[in-house]
Design a protein around this motif. Structure first.
Motif, short mmCIF file in Angstrom:
data_model
loop_
_atom_site.label_atom_id
_atom_site.label_comp_id
_atom_site.label_asym_id
_atom_site.label_seq_id
_atom_site.Cartn_x
_atom_site.Cartn_y
_atom_site.Cartn_z
N SER A 53 6.42 75.90 -112.75
CA SER A 53 5.51 76.64 -112.33
C SER A 53 5.47 76.85 -113.22
O SER A 53 5.82 76.92 -114.53
CB SER A 53 6.93 77.32 -111.55
N ARG A 93 4.25 80.96 -114.92
CA ARG A 93 4.69 82.75 -114.85
C ARG A 93 3.49 83.32 -115.58
O ARG A 93 3.21 82.98 -116.88
CB ARG A 93 5.81 82.70 -114.75
N GLU A 110 2.24 81.44 -110.93
CA GLU A 110 2.49 82.91 -109.96
C GLU A 110 1.69 83.80 -110.78
O GLU A 110 1.82 84.18 -112.12
CB GLU A 110 3.97 83.27 -109.63
N THR A 156 1.06 87.59 -111.92
CA THR A 156 2.04 89.66 -112.19
C THR A 156 0.40 90.01 -112.82
O THR A 156 0.54 89.59 -113.38
CB THR A 156 3.30 89.27 -112.48
N TYR A 160 7.93 85.31 -118.18
CA TYR A 160 6.36 85.09 -118.72
C TYR A 160 6.38 83.44 -118.81
O TYR A 160 7.34 83.09 -119.62
CB TYR A 160 5.87 86.16 -119.25
#
Length: 262
Positions: free
Chosen positions: A2, A4, A59, A61, A114
């Motif tokens: 993943s 971030r 993801e 943000t 992050y």
């Protein structure tokens, strides 16, 4: 795997509006419409492109520090395609300078988690362009700034920086902070579907206590940089009219010479 990505964005006064200072010599944000800083739209766009071109679970943000109306900047970024948003709002933040803002952002991204932070090259109100570097220093991670092209491969962020006389190819290991210029690619326009979807995306609200920041570390009274005085721009005076009655060229040349244009 993943990834971030946190995109720092700012809610700024509309540059086409009548901007002026408040009584405490901070920017008066009540008498002019605000919006997502145009230069931050490029940062959102690059984060979304990284997400779209990645085989990993990404993801995105968006994070902002500002008053209640700053949520409008977050909604714009969410409608572009970001996944979620974080809004840091606290009355004690009023008048915070770039150094204080970098502290708040650092605490917020640490709390959020992050791998990559993407910022615009500068805000369109302060135009200092130092926050990405300050943020990287506070976090103790590499910074790769002023990129006109950016990508992520594995655990490395790569980018191109275009200078006046040379082009540099740069890279850094994640986690890292990057900033992108207005040459990185046109930001997408939110679609109607994106605008509707943004209404259902999560927006978290944090204050200074959530970030364990004391009020004496931020705010106008604790700022390292302040505006000491300001004066309104003088009204535009009438121009000089040169009537051509055979000597127009000579008069024009004399005028330009008098202004040291020639």
């Amino acid at each position: 795997m993943s990834l971030r990505i946190v995109v720092t964005v700012k809610y700024v006064p509309d540059a086409t509006g009548d901007r002026h200072f408040a009584d405490d010599l901070t920017v008066d944000r009540d008498d002019v419409d605000g919006l997502l800083s145009e230069l931050d739209e490029y940062a959102v766009e690059q984060a979304l492109q990284i997400s779209e071109n990645s085989d990993d679970d990404v993801e995105v943000t968006v994070l902002t520090v500002g008053p209640e109306d700053a949520k409008d900047a977050l909604r714009k970024a969410l409608s572009m395609g970001a996944d979620k948003a974080i809004h840091v709002e606290d009355d004690d933040l009023h008048g915070t300078d770039a150094i204080g803002t970098s502290l708040v952002l650092a605490k917020a991204v640490e709390k959020a988690g992050y791998d990559l932070i993407v910022s615009g090259m500068a805000s369109t109100d302060g135009t200092m362009g130092v926050v990405p570097a300050l943020l990287a220093e506070r976090l103790g991670v590499p910074q790769v700034t002023l990129l006109s092209e950016v990508s992520v491969e594995g655990g490395t962020v790569k980018g191109r920086r275009d200078g006046d006389s040379a082009t540099e190819q740069l890279e850094a290991s994640l986690p890292a902070v990057v900033s992108v210029t207005d040459q990185s690619g046109e930001a997408r326009y939110p679609s109607f579907k994106g605008i509707m979807a943004a209404k259902k995306k999560p927006v978290e609200s944090w204050d200074l206590s959530d970030l364990e920041i004391d009020e004496d570390e931020v705010g106008l009274e604790n700022a390292y940089t302040v505006v000491e005085s300001a004066a309104e721009r003088p009204a535009r005076s009438a121009g000089t009219i040169v009537k051509d009655e055979g000597e127009g060229g000579k008069q024009l040349a004399e005028f330009l010479a008098g202004q040291k244009f020639i």
